[in-house]
Scaffold this motif. Structure first.
Motif, mmCIF file in Angstrom:
data_model
loop_
_atom_site.group_PDB
_atom_site.id
_atom_site.type_symbol
_atom_site.label_atom_id
_atom_site.label_comp_id
_atom_site.label_asym_id
_atom_site.label_seq_id
_atom_site.Cartn_x
_atom_site.Cartn_y
_atom_site.Cartn_z
ATOM 1 N N SER A 1 0.810 -1.319 -0.175
ATOM 2 C CA SER A 1 0.058 -0.201 0.009
ATOM 3 C C SER A 1 0.906 1.196 -0.167
ATOM 4 O O SER A 1 1.862 1.234 0.242
ATOM 5 C CB SER A 1 -1.026 0.291 1.232
ATOM 6 N N ALA A 2 0.275 2.418 -0.296
ATOM 7 C CA ALA A 2 1.043 3.415 -0.382
ATOM 8 C C ALA A 2 1.584 3.904 0.813
ATOM 9 O O ALA A 2 2.582 4.522 1.213
ATOM 10 C CB ALA A 2 0.103 4.925 -1.082
ATOM 11 N N GLN A 3 0.541 3.920 2.050
ATOM 12 C CA GLN A 3 1.068 4.329 3.214
ATOM 13 C C GLN A 3 2.257 3.337 4.052
ATOM 14 O O GLN A 3 3.143 3.834 4.446
ATOM 15 C CB GLN A 3 -0.136 3.882 4.266
ATOM 16 N N GLU B 1 5.122 12.121 -4.502
ATOM 17 C CA GLU B 1 3.766 12.206 -5.165
ATOM 18 C C GLU B 1 2.842 12.011 -3.790
ATOM 19 O O GLU B 1 3.201 10.947 -3.044
ATOM 20 C CB GLU B 1 3.424 11.590 -6.363
ATOM 21 N N PRO B 2 1.496 12.221 -3.726
ATOM 22 C CA PRO B 2 0.734 11.980 -2.416
ATOM 23 C C PRO B 2 0.177 10.592 -2.864
ATOM 24 O O PRO B 2 0.231 9.888 -3.859
ATOM 25 C CB PRO B 2 -0.561 12.941 -2.961
ATOM 26 N N ASP B 3 -0.234 10.056 -1.686
ATOM 27 C CA ASP B 3 -0.600 8.639 -1.493
ATOM 28 C C ASP B 3 -1.518 8.165 -2.463
ATOM 29 O O ASP B 3 -1.619 6.928 -3.256
ATOM 30 C CB ASP B 3 -1.089 8.556 -0.049
ATOM 31 N N ASP B 4 -2.634 9.007 -2.828
ATOM 32 C CA ASP B 4 -3.466 8.459 -4.130
ATOM 33 C C ASP B 4 -3.008 8.252 -5.421
ATOM 34 O O ASP B 4 -3.614 7.424 -5.951
ATOM 35 C CB ASP B 4 -4.729 9.755 -3.965
ATOM 36 N N PHE B 5 -1.925 9.159 -5.604
ATOM 37 C CA PHE B 5 -1.048 8.601 -6.788
ATOM 38 C C PHE B 5 -0.529 7.509 -6.761
ATOM 39 O O PHE B 5 -0.582 6.536 -7.547
ATOM 40 C CB PHE B 5 0.046 9.761 -6.894
ATOM 41 N N HIS B 6 -0.093 7.088 -5.493
ATOM 42 C CA HIS B 6 0.867 5.817 -5.408
ATOM 43 C C HIS B 6 -0.193 4.651 -5.305
ATOM 44 O O HIS B 6 0.073 3.355 -5.747
ATOM 45 C CB HIS B 6 1.546 5.797 -4.101
ATOM 46 N N GLU B 7 -1.462 4.816 -4.857
ATOM 47 C CA GLU B 7 -2.502 3.902 -4.822
ATOM 48 C C GLU B 7 -2.722 3.802 -6.357
ATOM 49 O O GLU B 7 -3.194 2.406 -6.489
ATOM 50 C CB GLU B 7 -3.461 4.136 -3.835
ATOM 51 N N ARG B 8 -3.220 4.592 -7.221
ATOM 52 C CA ARG B 8 -3.283 4.389 -8.442
ATOM 53 C C ARG B 8 -2.463 3.454 -9.121
ATOM 54 O O ARG B 8 -2.665 2.448 -9.950
ATOM 55 C CB ARG B 8 -3.461 5.679 -9.514
#
Length: 217
Positions: free
Chosen positions: A146-148, A170-177
């Motif tokens: 996970s990004a976190q 980049e923010p976590d939502d980017f890494h989750e994508r």
């Protein structure tokens, strides 16, 4: 008079993929050591990188301080670095019978630039097909995280200080994508991918990797 000779068997092209902080470097090293202990010749490398020009491009595209880099330029810089890497390092090694283990390859561009930057997987795949001459890994190991968790690991590895390159920051939502993109790529290519939970014990992960690669060798 003829001389009996045979070309060496082509090496295996093994790629490790996954989000930042997934532990790819650790498993690349351990997998290399395992293959070498079995008597194989192994080359470990990374992307972007692997050649002088590719390492220069790595610095330009990942380090802060080089000005704004738009998504298309970013994708093309990765592809250019990959073209040099494939032609100058990977293909010659494989043809010589060396197993090549690479930290990231085309699927990272499909995930990060195709999905993360919104350029489209097909468009990014097209420029990378040209860059690589159509080279594909024999096996891709995806370390899913996970990004976190990935961010927490990176911070822990730097003594509690977050030192991030352009993509890592980049923010976590980017890494989750990115994470979801990798999972979709793996689902579309089950014969090539081994998907593992990166939060598992290092030794457990290595055992699963060895079992998988033994079947290919």
């Amino acid at each position: 008079m003829s001389i009996n000779s045979s070309a060496p068997a082509r090496g295996l092209f093994i790629v490790f993929e996954g989000g930042d902080g997934a532990g790819k470097s650790t498993q690349v090293q351990r997998t290399s050591q395992w293959l070498q202990s079995a008597g194989a010749t192994v080359l470990t490398t990374r992307e972007p990188g692997g050649t002088q020009i590719s390492e220069e491009l790595r610095s330009l595209v990942l380090d802060h301080g080089h000005g704004e880099i738009d998504a298309r330029t970013e994708a093309l810089m990765y592809a250019a670095a990959r073209a040099a890497h494939v032609q100058q390092v990977i293909i010659p090694a494989l043809d010589a019978g060396t197993h090549v283990i690479c930290d990231r390859f085309v699927d990272s561009s499909l995930a990060y630039q195709g999905v993360g930057r919104g350029l489209g997987v097909d468009a990014v795949a097209a420029i990378n097909s040209f860059a690589t001459g159509g080279l594909h890994p024999d096996a891709t190991i995806l370390l899913d995280i996970s990004a976190q968790d990935g961010r927490s690991r990176r911070i822990a590895n730097t003594g509690g200080i977050e030192e991030s390159d352009r993509l890592e920051s980049e923010p976590d939502d980017f890494h989750e994508r990115i994470r979801m993109a990798f999972k979709e790529l793996a689902a579309e290519n089950p014969q090539r991918y081994l998907v593992l939970d990166a939060t598992e014990d290092i030794e457990q992960l290595q055992s699963q990797i060895v079992t998988h690669l033994t079947g290919l060798l």
